[in-house]
Design an enzyme around this catalytic site. Sequence first.
Site, PDB file in Angstrom:
ATOM      1  N   GLU A 154     119.039  78.630  40.378  1.00 18.86           N
ATOM      2  CA  GLU A 154     118.592  77.803  39.258  1.00 18.86           C
ATOM      3  C   GLU A 154     117.523  78.549  38.465  1.00 18.86           C
ATOM      4  O   GLU A 154     116.726  79.288  39.037  1.00 18.86           O
ATOM      5  CB  GLU A 154     118.009  76.482  39.772  1.00 18.86           C
ATOM      6  N   ASP A 170     121.051  71.353  48.182  1.00 14.78           N
ATOM      7  CA  ASP A 170     122.349  70.713  48.400  1.00 14.78           C
ATOM      8  C   ASP A 170     123.121  71.312  49.566  1.00 14.78           C
ATOM      9  O   ASP A 170     123.873  70.611  50.234  1.00 14.78           O
ATOM     10  CB  ASP A 170     123.198  70.810  47.138  1.00 14.78           C
TER      11      ASP A 170
END
Length: 401
Positions: A154, A170
């Site tokens: 990210e 996740d």
Amino acid sequence: MLRTLRRRATAAGLSLATILAGSLLATGTGAPAHAAVPATIPLKITNNSARGEQLYIYNLGTELSTGRQGWADAAGTFHPWPAGGNPPTPAPDASIPGPAAGQSATIRMPKFSGRVYFSYGQKLVFKLTTGGLVQPAVQNPSDPNRNILFNWSEYTLNDSGLWINSTQVDMFSAPYAVGVQRADGSTASTGRLKPGGYNGFFNALRGQPGGWANLIQTRSDGTVLRALSPLYGLETGALPATVMDDYINRVWQKYSTSTLTVTPFADRPGTKYYGRVSGGVMNFTDGAGAVVTSFQKPDASSVFGCHRRLDAPNDQVRGPISRTLCAGFNRSTLLVNSSQPDASAADFYKDNVTNHYARKIHAQMADGKAYAFAFDDVGHHESLVHDGSPRQAYLTLDPLS
């Protein structure tokens, strides 16, 4: 101050259930821009995986100047997503051929808040709904990406610089490290596992009783693909819903007769809030004794997801308190330290009831830092690098060993 905001939006009835809606990394104010940040910067991708499959790269996110969702090609040119549908429609092929094993390639990163995905051997399947991009949701056994080995980083690149991180919020999967070259030519990096850390993590998870081994997903040929986060473990039934109850109950009991002091801002040590449980609710008061926010007793999903009963709005009171509580529950420090956040990683994960997924990830990181749950940045234990005048970013894919 950097605030990391993990937003999950569930698309009911979709086989790909996670929609990208807004920023993945939201940068706070006060980050100085030492020099004008160009419209794009290079991202050097090095494939040290030793895997022979074709590598595919994707640069997906939100264009910060317009708020539009889309993808960037290898030159950093932005392409908005076309309108989606219901049921979702296939997204345009945004893949970029990645470097072969032992090789490097450079693409350009635009001013995005988004993700750089990489996959081995197969292209990822992305679809578009009326609300935007639908991303892989491999906790769903029917997801078309379920049997693909992939991962993502990210990042946010804006006028104040670059923030880029590795993430296991996740899932824990194909390993990689991220880095940035600063204006003075020096580099900073994070996210690298210790030698043997990849297999070490999975072996440790297999040896943890209580259902934690059930988080591991494999292909039919036996290839280990990933371990789901405990939040998804709860959703899929891999972990029992009661997995954190004992610890949560002990915390609620402790603070029915004592006070939890939360100092949520490291740069504002005088801002403190005081939590006491009364009538089953933890009420927080300010220095004047006024109740500023209250929390119902959380469940395991609230703890692992830092949501629901531990929701953290992007405000100056409830959100910062909730972030601190969430970190304390995941790290199991709330019983041993009534002043939070706990500053010492040496105190983390010591209770038998804890986030063992996060514990085992941190134990295998070369620098001890990771994003193993949403607010792992509380106390700066996250795998993040930042520079206000970045020359270049790095994504290094490491061996699965």
